[in-house]
Design an enzyme around this catalytic site. Sequence first.
Site, PDB file in Angstrom:
ATOM      1  N   GLY A   1      23.926 -22.375 -17.342  1.00 34.68           N
ATOM      2  CA  GLY A   1      24.320 -22.948 -16.063  1.00 34.68           C
ATOM      3  C   GLY A   1      23.312 -22.943 -14.943  1.00 34.68           C
TER       4      GLY A   1
ATOM      5  N   GLU B   1      19.149 -20.102 -20.686  1.00 34.70           N
ATOM      6  CA  GLU B   1      19.957 -19.358 -19.714  1.00 34.70           C
ATOM      7  C   GLU B   1      21.063 -20.275 -19.220  1.00 34.70           C
ATOM      8  OE1 GLU B   1      21.975 -17.031 -17.701  1.00 34.70           O
ATOM      9  OE2 GLU B   1      20.181 -16.088 -18.521  1.00 34.70           O
TER      10      GLU B   1
ATOM     11  N   GLY C   1      19.486 -12.112 -15.717  1.00 35.66           N
ATOM     12  CA  GLY C   1      20.541 -11.312 -16.309  1.00 35.66           C
ATOM     13  C   GLY C   1      21.387 -10.529 -15.317  1.00 35.66           C
TER      14      GLY C   1
ATOM     15  N   PHE D   1      18.671 -16.460 -12.850  1.00 33.27           N
ATOM     16  CA  PHE D   1      17.796 -16.063 -13.945  1.00 33.27           C
ATOM     17  C   PHE D   1      17.518 -14.565 -13.864  1.00 33.27           C
ATOM     18  CE2 PHE D   1      13.844 -15.839 -16.331  1.00 33.27           C
ATOM     19  CZ  PHE D   1      14.043 -16.768 -17.345  1.00 33.27           C
TER      20      PHE D   1
ATOM     21  N   CYS E   1      21.839  -7.192 -14.832  1.00 32.38           N
ATOM     22  CA  CYS E   1      21.287  -6.031 -14.131  1.00 32.38           C
ATOM     23  C   CYS E   1      20.577  -6.435 -12.852  1.00 32.38           C
ATOM     24  CB  CYS E   1      20.328  -5.273 -15.051  1.00 32.38           C
ATOM     25  SG  CYS E   1      19.488  -3.906 -14.234  1.00 32.38           S
TER      26      CYS E   1
ATOM     27  N   HIS F   1      11.425  27.470  -7.833  1.00 35.01           N
ATOM     28  CA  HIS F   1      12.420  28.127  -6.989  1.00 35.01           C
ATOM     29  C   HIS F   1      12.008  27.968  -5.523  1.00 35.01           C
ATOM     30  CE1 HIS F   1      15.314  31.070  -5.535  1.00 35.01           C
ATOM     31  NE2 HIS F   1      14.336  31.567  -4.788  1.00 35.01           N
TER      32      HIS F   1
END
Length: 473
Positions: free
Chosen positions: A34, A32, A43, A41, A45, A450
Amino acid sequence: MDRHFDLVVIGSGSGNSIVDERFADRSVAIVEKGVSPLDSFGGTCLNVGCIPTKMFVHTADTARAPEHGAELGVDLALRGVDWPAVRDRVFGRIDPIAADGERYRASGRDNVTLYRGTARFTGERRLTVETADGPVTITADQVVVAVGSRPVVPDVPGLDEELGHHTSDTVMRMERLPRRMAVLGSGFVAAELAHVFSSLGVETTVVARGGVLLRHEDADVADRFTELARRQWDVRLNRKLARARREGDTLVLDLEGPDGAETLEVDELLVATGRRPNSDLVDAAAGGLALHPDGRIVVDARQATSVPGVWALGDVSSPWQLKHVANHEARTVRHNLLHPDAPRASDHRYVPHAVFSSPKIASVGLTEREARAAGRPYVTSTREYSGMAYGWAMEDTTSFAKLLADPATGELIGAHIIGPEAPTLIQPLVQAMSFGLPARAMATGQYWIHPAMPEVIENALLDLALDDQEIPG
């Protein structure tokens, strides 16, 4: 010293999910990039993408509730917004998850070695990782490239780091809310974050190069969204940012538009003009990987690249910048790593997406424009929320669901919804398309509660001009 692994995964987002107990007999490295605050860590998202933005969107939706109270006979008021509390609720949950995920992988369990640093290909299945302790060279029998994408900043005079502009990576961690913000862009990131900040009391101006917002949506949806956006934001269409500069605490944006030059003064600028794959950051070409003209890594249906033993998934290779696509592709790669003699292909036939703005949007399949361009025969129907009882309950006069179907088979080929809970309402349509359920059978072969919002889908299905078809069973 070189170190060899059975498997190297570059990227700690969806790629990280590949490695489970089934890989316990293999030596695995996860890399991963930098150690900066933007290199958390887990990603895009988890840290700067879908999860935090939707947590902010829910807050924004709550903040906007008073606007709708009067038409329902309820006197509501928004008394204020505590931005640090809003921000810290979000990242107070997310940051520990990222830290725990990194701590687990760094523990060395499951035969996994974690490297923190930017990985670059120096040959086929050969990488140099620039760690804090110096460069490390690693090789592997199998490599998974899952390094995602990053925001694009257009080449505009003055638009550089010294100007102090934001992208989606940084804007959610601002120290304080500005009084005025400009959002440069017209896509889903711009639409979602404009909703967030305008709902929290920021004077928001959206600057778009084109004549409509969300231009990739079905034209009817894009037109309706643009109409409604203009009621809540200062929307500047057909504008080009010619120059940006700072005058004291003020950002001055020089715009060019159909009526000539304009000057826009704001306190903060959010640049949301798209994203680019991170293939260049890992020097994919040096690893022998074929690339599309836009920088995406070329993969086949199995997620295999042009180099044997190298796989790619998610934003770095996919035309869909969507977490659910990356997760699906990660499952494909995992299976193919574990079962090389019985490979699977990813299923990209019906990829849905949603825009969590105000109003919300969800879509799957072909737009009407795409169907015409492909010469695909179709019939279409549109149903307004206002035509169902729950639409009356909400006093909704602007939302609708639009469906496209094949007149020969009755199967849906596209669905587009704009309005409350659109991302939820789209799901049964995704299911119908994925499993080949004809529209008429879907409408008449089951009960629809409904009064409930899905009735707008039921009625749109019934409105499709299809020949009578047999109902299964």
